[in-house]
Enzyme design. Structure first.
Site, short mmCIF file in Angstrom:
data_model
loop_
_atom_site.label_atom_id
_atom_site.label_comp_id
_atom_site.label_asym_id
_atom_site.label_seq_id
_atom_site.Cartn_x
_atom_site.Cartn_y
_atom_site.Cartn_z
N LYS A 26 0.83 -1.20 0.00
CA LYS A 26 0.00 0.00 0.00
C LYS A 26 0.87 1.26 0.00
O LYS A 26 0.66 2.19 -0.80
CB LYS A 26 -0.92 -0.02 1.22
N ARG A 96 -3.13 2.73 8.82
CA ARG A 96 -3.40 1.40 8.22
C ARG A 96 -2.13 0.59 8.11
O ARG A 96 -1.05 1.15 7.88
CB ARG A 96 -3.96 1.57 6.80
N GLY A 105 -7.65 -8.18 5.85
CA GLY A 105 -8.43 -8.36 7.07
C GLY A 105 -7.64 -8.93 8.23
O GLY A 105 -8.19 -9.18 9.30
N MET A 107 -4.90 -7.57 9.72
CA MET A 107 -4.30 -6.61 10.64
C MET A 107 -5.23 -5.43 10.85
O MET A 107 -6.26 -5.31 10.21
CB MET A 107 -2.93 -6.20 10.13
N ARG A 345 -3.92 -0.99 -6.83
CA ARG A 345 -3.21 -2.27 -6.76
C ARG A 345 -3.64 -3.12 -7.96
O ARG A 345 -4.63 -2.78 -8.63
CB ARG A 345 -3.51 -3.01 -5.46
N HIS A 461 -10.76 -44.20 -5.56
CA HIS A 461 -10.76 -44.79 -6.91
C HIS A 461 -11.56 -43.93 -7.88
O HIS A 461 -11.09 -43.57 -8.96
CB HIS A 461 -11.33 -46.21 -6.85
N SER A 769 9.93 -43.25 -17.73
CA SER A 769 8.78 -42.40 -17.44
C SER A 769 8.54 -42.51 -15.93
O SER A 769 8.29 -43.60 -15.42
CB SER A 769 7.56 -42.87 -18.22
N ASN A 773 2.90 -41.27 -9.13
CA ASN A 773 1.85 -41.66 -8.19
C ASN A 773 2.38 -42.75 -7.27
O ASN A 773 2.37 -42.63 -6.05
CB ASN A 773 0.63 -42.21 -8.93
N CYS A 836 4.60 -39.47 -15.90
CA CYS A 836 3.22 -39.79 -16.28
C CYS A 836 2.32 -39.92 -15.07
O CYS A 836 1.21 -40.42 -15.18
CB CYS A 836 3.18 -41.03 -17.15
N TYR A 856 9.65 -34.53 -21.43
CA TYR A 856 8.21 -34.22 -21.51
C TYR A 856 7.51 -34.53 -20.21
O TYR A 856 8.02 -35.28 -19.37
CB TYR A 856 7.55 -35.00 -22.66
#
Lengths: 878, 878
Positions: A26, A96, A105, A107, A345, A461, A769, A773, A836, A856
């Protein structure tokens, strides 16, 4: 002597926009506006260094501060031609907070500082507006009592100031605050003060200086308030940054009909259109706009009412946009026809707007393409890529689950996967509703418009498969009571039967009754333009995970440059082939398995032909069978009996085989290449189907580029044996065909051990690859199916910064990924490396993959544009 | 010119014992004996380099070879004063293989080379023993026809030579070979030759030179025979080592009553006693001892019959023992009172014998202590440490399963864990027989003498837990048909009812009917002496995994220097406390859990008091609760109903809670410190119990050294939060008690991510203990409970050299272990590091732990001596 106080809007402005770290956002922008010659109420910023000093020195200020503040006040007084604390010509201040990064919100703020009974009376005299002045005074006492002096309600009590206010309104028989008279407000000021004295045993300070220092201290203290600390922890903002404090002369939009206050965006934040967008209120204060007592007018109408001020504001907007080269979110006040700029801003806007704004700005010559590409948050594209609802607001909400896979879907309810397939094949749109889904439901999930489950989390799943398919899914909607036997569900007092219409919103988790109109995805020209720019910049390839020709086509439309993961197991479930698959699994010897596999082979071949055609000229990575066999066998007695009849064996035999395949931890069990080792004939059939399909389409003029991927490799020998076998089968078929076809054989790196031994493994693999997961599951020891019982708590408590199944854990799993890449290339410099896992479509993870030097990433079709953009940004960040 | 042929026993011997790689074990030792002046029939060794050349050059010899062989023959002839191929004074040869490492029975041998009709007639004249000569000749033709010429029976036919021999015996009306006359044998020679001609179309070669080269070629070829190749693959012997060929003059123990042949050990190979042990036959050949037609005499009796030869043999034995400093396994022949040494090698002996021999040899000054320690294979100690059976040989074998946990146990059959506990508490010895065991059976497993299961492998629950307890277990005995409802089992035609006696051998997997006498473990003085020496050498500490005061005491007796892993969950199952545990789990809020935990706390405290007392002065590492809660809840309806009654809730509620705790992959689920995070009150209770117990025993004069271990840490924050909490609880209790007590807080490193982030984790841990069971599971992605379906095949196919759950996988998991150790010590140089997986008792893995620089290993009580020895050997190998 250190400088702690920076003036703005006075004769000389000390700061500028580059000083955000020192002055906060600010303060820096106020200084910048002043430097640009815009009308800013004069004031000064106490720098963040004071905050740091304050906390490092037992809540005390640097000794030079008081003197510098005093000097700054003198400067402001000079500019504003009024004096702080002078009843004859009073100057009021606002105080401020303003940190480097906005913490909305979190402070404290105090307005109207500098009033006491005497000064207020002086102000009345000067302004001629008694009600206005006592309202300011009333607000000051209330705000100061709360924020600075700490008068808070006890227990479940209503705020004491509000109690007094209510009482006053009751006594006067009015409903709204602004119906109170000047006298009422004057009384309230005294009542508020008395309440402070009574509750805190202290007086409200009448001395303006004391008020000012009290407020400054309150703002610095609020930096370490519980709310702010918690907020910073969540957002990852360092605690030692500290906040600045802005002390600014008050300007008033509520001193008469020649006054106004408003907010505006320099462009439309919802569409991005290049026109001023905002609203204002005549004779009002900023708070009134928020309070919603009067309806604000559109900003355009200001022109007719206050043409000069409006023209000046438009000029200011243009100037600021040209200057910041970004959409601006502005606050202004007009006091007696004079414009005052209170804040500027970067404006928050929708994803669609961002795309339009940045492409427009390139056309306008404001920014270059690279900047445009940098400006768009890749994850914000998510909902541009999925259908959405046109909501009326009157929809009946049946329940709310987890937004497991984004999009909007509407259809008739079915409760069984096979019914979903039947209905869909009759042209019916259906939503598949299940307690939870299992791999047996894949066909039905594919056929349905969307999937709704009563149980399971973001990594269940249903959620994982749906995201992979780009299919809308709401998971874990706990309100649903499903009765399969009666083909109905009840929820929140409603009963929904099979065939009834429902609509599910996979982006919000809402489940609605009836058909809600959906809006399909269309890509704007701007979007396409932006993607082209991203492609020009990025070096990382983007492929897709796709198991069907349809998905492959969709992904290609989204810009996928090949398939990085084609799972073959989904094909095993489709239609009649599951029977042959089961026959294969239940065979007791290789001969029996080969007989069954011979039935599956032509079907697999057809699948691959379709995919190769859809991906003509692009590489297609096909993963050989991965899941444990237990996922394919029938678990219900009725299906087992049917199976037994068909195979002509005893049902007990089927049951025993099914039982023998059950595992304690199937994730770590007999799956992936372990099946390839123990049942070589399965992989042999798959390689044959792949290569035969490639040969067939090649003969038809299609360019097929198959990449055969062996999953779950953990030892060098596994890969050595299996790739030799694959090459043997492929080589023979290609030679016999006389066709010119090249293919690669490689592996997934998804077992920690494979990453550790990547140098040896790369000797037998033409590509890697990363299956992040599974790699995440094993590196953390987290089962994705079970982590729902603690992972949300882990993220909430900050034990993990993010869900590692959504964003790659660079610190841990990332070590294995970079180690694997590096070691792999040590022994095979031209090793092709990709990813992948689901992370392939997560922007942070894509950046990491670029940094690691991958060739990739591969992700679900709908995430392809996200990955393209993230990959371009990764280059620009370098 | 390269040297390929090495003489021994001739005027000059070319080789010696150090040339084992070049001459093979047999050839090198023959040369060494000759060098020592012992009587060795002269001969020569064709080196392994010839074998290598043979395979690298299309099965041809180096051109120099023939000439060198010819020259060697001349030398042998000179020494033996006979000539190869000279009918007047014939010299016969044996041709034997001899690799670096003995490969018993894997390669070919031909004896009596150098005979044809004319030479045999000459030999008859010279020896005056026609029958003897034609028997040699008959054997040559038979052996040569088989080994060199390849005459093998077809299909299921009996060996053609044996057919002819049988026919002859029938025709003569005799039963034994040695009842045939010289004439019969002479006829057989011709019949054998005719058979060769008929079947192979080739003549038996009459030329002695041709016989010799044929035999040499046959030995080299046999190096790559199927049997030999397979043997080397199993034993890990490189294929390129090759074999040597030993050509040696024949010596005969069957030329009359002044001849003999025998084998002997320089010490008793079964007890180790320092006295000659062996047997001999007068007027016999080596084969006759094996054939068992006549009963050999004990070696001592040779003294009376042939005193000079005996004296000479004793002298040779002593000389060789002094020379090799090892027990010798010797073969000799006495020909006309003259001793010939045919072979010497290190004698195979029992583990008990080894211990006695090496300690005796130290006393005798033959070897030093370090050598003694090096000589004993740690894994050979295994069965010295467990009870064994005194078998009569008449036992009824009910079936054979896997030798899952060594030892011998006898008891009455029970089929339910609770019955095992009841019967045991009545003083009854029981064997717990189950289809498979589950964590609920722990109490019964503990109470039983041994455990027998019908299903499951070496890494099944029963096997793992039994090994941990040091309890005898036979797993996966597939012959058993168990009928729980009738409390009986049937197997191989026998029915065994509850209460019947059976005996199980956990070292062989055998299950026997009735009570077989067992022999308890007692440590010999020699054993204790050896262990003391090992302790003097080793630098690695050895602790034990023990959950009860009893186990702790046993382990301390075995030399454990503390507890490296005390699992607290086993305590949760005992007696009535499982009820309180279930109450805790089924509570819906923290308050309810705390109430239940308050009941468990005093019981846990008592457990710990007992363990601290047993380990007075030694550290005790206690792992906080690790398994998923699902393991503790009742899964059978009847137990659920009982539970519901006791807690006064609906059984449906219990059922729902149990269902909600089920996991797809419990191994990777909500367990370990994840429970500590979500239910902090559980760990709080456990820390309280540990510290209170330590305070109590400290007051009673016991030195307690608790080390609190937090399991399954994968993120830095988990450990940070939990260790702070633990220290807070512990600190408060210690302060309040006024007792002087020190303790450590550390963590298990068992998640790959923890090893990768070990530097950060060590900032919050005073010690690391590598949980290599889980670390192996996650690094490989193998579930130990499920890997039985492919792991045996992996080991058999050589995809993995060993079962990684038994011997630490240095290549993969080992990388994480050394990385974790190194990084951990980077940030905390005094970090204490140990291992507590099952690998802690595996000799190879112990060596690895030493190399990595760990402070200690921890293993099951019975493996403590094995680890002590392996740790000493690791130092000596450095």
């Amino acid at each position: 002597m250190s400088k702690y106080v920076y003036l703005f809007g006075t004769e000389k402005t000390d700061g500028d926009a580059s000083m955000r770290n020192l002055l906060g956002g600010k303060g820096a922008n106020l200084a910048e506006m002043a430097n640009l010659g815009l009308p800013v109420p004069a004031g000064f910023t106490i720098s963040t260094e004071v905050c740091t000093h304050y906390y490092e020195h037992g809540n005390t200020y640097p000794k030079e501060l008081e003197e510098q503040v005093e000097a700054a006040i003198r400067e402001v007084e000079k500019t504003m031609q009024a004096e702080f604390g002078n009843p004859k010509n009073p100057l009021l201040f606002s105080v401020r907070s303003g940190a480097r990064i906005s913490m909305p919100g979190m402070m404290d703020t105090v307005l109207n500082l500098g009033l006491n009974d005497e000064i207020c009376a002086g102000l009345v005299e000067k302004s001629g507006n008694e009600r206005f002045c006592y309202d300011l005074y009333r607000r000051l006492v209330q705000m100061y009592g709360d924020v600075v002096m700490g008068l808070r309600p006890e227990g479940k009590e209503v705020d004491p100031f509000e109690q007094l206010l209510e009482k006053k309104k009751e006594a006067r028989g009015v409903e709204l605050d602004n119906q109170l008279s000047a006298e009422d407000l004057k009384e309230l000021v005294q009542e508020f003060k008395a309440e402070i004295k009574k509750r805190l045993g202290k007086d409200f300070p009448e001395d303006p200086k004391e008020q000012l220092w009290g407020s400054i201290g309150a703002v610095f203290s609020s930096w370490n308030g519980n709310r702010a600390v918690r907020y910073r922890e969540i957002e990852g903002i360092p605690h030692n940054w500290g906040t600045a404090v802005n002390v600014q002369a008050m300007a008033y939009g509520n001193m008469g009909d020649d006054c106004a206050t408003g907010v505006a965006f320099s462009r439309d934040p919802s569409t991005g259109e290049n026109k001023l967008y905002g609203e204002f209120l005549v004779n009002a204060q900023g708070e009134d706009v928020v309070a919603g007592i009067r309806t604000p007018q559109p900003i355009e109408e200001l022109e007719a009412i206050m043409p000069e001020a409006y023209a000046e504001f438009v000029k200011a907007c243009n100037l600021l946009e040209q200057h910041y080269k970004e959409i601006q979110d502005l606050e202004f006040t007009i006091q007696h026809h004079r414009l005052w700029m209170l804040q500027t801003r970067t404006g928050k806007r929708t994803a669609a707007a961002t795309v339009k704004i940045v492409t427009d700005m390139v056309d306008e010559g404001l920014i270059d393409k690279a900047t445009a590409v940098k400006r768009v948050s890749p994850s914000s594209l998510e909902h541009l890529l999925h259908p959405s609802f046109n909501r009326s607001g009157d929809e009946v909400i049946l329940g709310k689950g987890l937004p497991a896979s984004p999009g909007a879907a509407t259809g008739r309810v079915v409760f069984h996967a096979d019914e979903a397939e039947t209905e869909a094949s009759n042209g019916e749109k259906v939503i598949l509703v299940r307690l939870e889904t299992s791999p047996e439901d894949i066909g039905g999930m594919h056929a349905a418009e969307g999937i709704l489950t009563a149980r399971g989390g973001m990594t269940s799943h249903a959620a994982v498969v749906a995201r992979g398919m780009g299919k809308c899914c709401v998971a874990g909607c706990g309100d649903l009571r499903i009765d399969y036997s009666k083909d109905l569900l009840t929820t929140n007092g409603y009963t929904v039967k099979k065939g009834d219409w429902i609509s599910i919103d996979g982006s919000t988790g809402e489940v609605m009754l009836g058909q809600v109109e959906t809006q399909e995805v269309t890509f704007s020209e701007d979007f396409i333009k932006l993607m082209v720019w991203a492609d020009e910049i990025r070096t990382l390839g983007v492929r897709t995970n796709a198991d069907t020709p349809h998905d492959a086509e969709v992904a290609r439309g989204f810009g996928a440059q090949g398939i990085g993961l084609c799972r073959t197991e989904h094909m095993f479930f489709e239609g009649d082939r599951i029977k042959a698959v089961r026959e294969m699994i239940l065979s007791n010897d290789e001969e029996g398995r080969r007989k069954a596999l011979a039935k599956i082979e032509p079907m697999q071949r057809q699948d691959f032909e379709g995919i190769f055609k859809a991906m003509d000229g692009l590489p297609v990575t096909i993963r050989l069978l991965d899941p444990p066999l237990h996922e394919f066998v029938p678990h219900e007695t009725s299906t087992q009996e049917e199976m037994a009849r068909e195979l002509g064996v005893d049902v007990a035999e089927i049951k025993a085989k099914v039982d023998s395949l059950a595992e304690f931890n199937p994730m770590l069990g007999h799956r992936g290449c372990r099946l390839g080792i123990t049942y070589p004939e399965i992989y042999e059939m798959q390689v044959q189907a792949i290569i035969e399909a490639a040969i067939t389409v090649t003969k038809a003029g299609v360019k097929a580029i198959p990449e055969i991927m062996i999953p779950l490799v953990g030892t060098v020998k596994e890969l050595q044996i299996l790739q030799e076998k694959a090459r043997e089968v492929a080589g023979r078929l290609i030679k016999d065909s006389g066709v010119n076809l090249t293919y690669l054989v490689g592996t997934m790196i998804e077992i920690p051990r494979a990453a550790l031994l990547a140098d040896q493994i790369a000797e037998h693999a033409e590509f890697f690859s990363f299956g992040t997961n599974d790699l995440t599951q094993m590196t953390f020891g987290f089962s994705r199916d079970d982590a729902g019982s603690f992972l949300p708590e882990y993220v909430a408590k900050g034990i993990l910064p993010k869900d590692p199944f959504q964003t790659l854990d660079e610190e841990g799993v990332g070590q294995l990924v970079s180690m694997g890449t590096e070691r792999g290339r040590q022994s095979r410099p031209d090793l092709k490396v990709g990813i992948c896992g689901e992370h392939g479509g997560d922007p942070d993870s894509v950046r990491f993959c670029h940094k690691v030097g991958m060739d990739y990433v591969s992700c679900s079709p709908f995430r392809v544009p996200i990955a393209r953009l993230a990959a371009a940004q990764a280059v620009l960040e370098d």
